[in-house]
Design an enzyme around this catalytic site. Structure first.
Site, short mmCIF file in Angstrom:
data_model
loop_
_atom_site.label_atom_id
_atom_site.label_comp_id
_atom_site.label_asym_id
_atom_site.label_seq_id
_atom_site.Cartn_x
_atom_site.Cartn_y
_atom_site.Cartn_z
N THR A 84 121.16 -63.17 43.59
CA THR A 84 120.31 -64.25 44.11
C THR A 84 121.06 -65.57 44.27
O THR A 84 120.66 -66.40 45.08
CB THR A 84 119.10 -64.48 43.20
OG1 THR A 84 119.56 -64.77 41.87
CG2 THR A 84 118.18 -63.27 43.17
N ASP A 264 125.89 -53.53 35.85
CA ASP A 264 125.33 -54.87 36.06
C ASP A 264 126.37 -55.97 35.86
O ASP A 264 126.03 -57.15 35.70
CB ASP A 264 124.09 -55.14 35.20
CG ASP A 264 123.29 -56.33 35.72
OD1 ASP A 264 123.42 -56.66 36.92
OD2 ASP A 264 122.58 -56.97 34.93
N ASN A 269 122.93 -64.37 33.86
CA ASN A 269 121.81 -64.92 33.08
C ASN A 269 121.65 -64.38 31.68
O ASN A 269 120.54 -64.37 31.15
CB ASN A 269 120.48 -64.73 33.84
CG ASN A 269 120.50 -65.46 35.16
OD1 ASN A 269 120.95 -66.59 35.23
ND2 ASN A 269 120.03 -64.80 36.20
C1 0GY Z 1 120.59 -58.32 37.60
C2 0GY Z 1 119.63 -59.18 36.92
C3 0GY Z 1 119.44 -60.51 37.05
C4 0GY Z 1 119.91 -61.32 38.11
C5 0GY Z 1 120.07 -60.95 39.39
O1 0GY Z 1 120.54 -61.32 41.60
C6 0GY Z 1 120.42 -61.83 40.50
O2 0GY Z 1 120.56 -63.04 40.30
O3 0GY Z 1 119.89 -59.70 39.74
C7 0GY Z 1 118.61 -61.17 36.03
O4 0GY Z 1 118.77 -62.38 35.82
O5 0GY Z 1 117.79 -60.48 35.38
O6 0GY Z 1 120.30 -57.17 37.84
O7 0GY Z 1 121.69 -58.76 37.91
#
Ligand code: 0GY
Length: 312
Positions: A84, A264, A269
């Site tokens: 994200t 992952d 985070n």
């Molecule tokens: C993951 C989980 C997280 C973040 C994202 O795209 C992202 O920022 O997926 C999360 O903070 O739980 O799967 O990487």
């Protein structure tokens, strides 16, 4: 040198933990051709700037560092999922795919306004899915009709939809999820609260969701995100994250041909601890307890979804 010391205009979110630069060598030897089906790249920010609308600013985590981890852990391939912090600019992810020698495929985040030509460009680069994120701390709300329109367009390319949501939101999202016209891959088992009973209403609803909808798959990694007991292993053992095992094992054994596993990395985070990626790999034989289940989880299933054209 930690990548956070590289020069770029972004200031990392306070409390952000850097990924482990020296993960242990796992004891579990993954089967030949294993796929890490959930990982990310972050920037580097000096080359691929983070999105203005991002909810966090990460440390850098480059494609070269991802491929080095892949080799260290014994994996062959990666599925790079758009994070994200890069919004709908898929450049860093696509760059990783294009430098993988065909050994990585990707999941993008796209806006409703994306052109057909751009979708085809992403396909040529190795993208095979889009991610719809419903975790409120990570993204702003996107109207469901926009998402459904995107789903219909990517269905025509043979892609799938990856969904990320919190367990308590499944009832409200059920109707939308079950109307999606593609294979649907759930991130991190829909984030169960592992303090609740395995056979309680919350996780039973998730199992029901998968049982009633044979197009729904699940990723069963990320114990470090779901654990309450933490990474402590019994003396001399490598069985960390024990409170997550029963949940992941239930999904693997109930739906062995619809599960995927990923590191992952670089673990966005996480505030309490940063996992040792070697220890994460040693979680696998606790949740997929036979060689056959391990092969399905790490090779057969991801290959069927991401490299269906490969000779089997
Ligand atoms: C993951 C989980 C997280 C973040 C994202 O795209 C992202 O920022 O997926 C999360 O903070 O739980 O799967 O990487």
């Amino acid at each position: 040198m930690p990548s956070t010391l590289m020069t770029h205009p972004f200031v990392q979110t306070p409390g952000w933990l850097h990924w482990d630069p020296n993960p242990s060598k796992p004891r579990f030897v993954v089967p030949a051709g294993a796929v890490d089906a959930h990982c990310h790249v972050f920037g580097p920010g000096a080359v691929f700037p983070f999105a203005p609308e991002r909810k966090y600013t990460p440390c850098d985590a480059s494609k070269a560092q991802l491929f080095a981890l892949r080799d260290h852990l014994g994996f062959s391939r990666n599925i790079v999922v758009q994070a994200t912090c890069h919004g709908t600019d898929n450049s860093a992810m696509v760059d990783a795919l294009q430098h993988s020698g065909g050994m990585a495929r990707g999941v993008a985040t796209v806006p409703r306004s994306i052109s057909d030509a751009e979708l085809l460009r992403l396909h040529a680069a190795g993208v095979r899915g889009v991610r719809f994120n419903f975790v409120k701390r990570l993204v702003d709300f996107t109207p469901k009709d926009a998402l459904m329109e995107i789903a219909a367009r990517i269905a025509a390319l043979g892609w799938h939809v990856v969904i990320y949501f919190e367990a308590q939101d499944l009832p409200e999202l059920w109707e939308f999820f079950t109307a999606l016209p593609t294979t649907v891959v759930v991130d991190h088992m829909g984030r169960p609260d592992v303090r609740k009973p395995l056979d309680g209403p919350e996780f039973s609803l998730f199992v029901q969701f998968m049982r009633e909808h044979p197009n729904v798959w699940s990723k069963v990694g990320c114990p470090e995100r779901l654990t309450v007991s933490g990474p402590a292993a019994l003396q001399g053992e490598r069985n960390a994250y024990r409170d997550v095992v029963a949940f992941a094992r239930r999904i693997v054994e109930t739906f062995p041909d619809r599960v995927l596993w990923g590191t992952d990395w670089p673990h966005p985070n996480l505030k309490d601890h940063m996992p040792d990626d070697g220890l994460l790999v040693d979680f696998i034989p606790h949740i997929a307890v036979t060689a056959e289940l391990q092969h399905q989880l790490l090779v057969d299933n991801p290959m069927r979804l991401y490299w269906p054209e490969a000779e089997r």
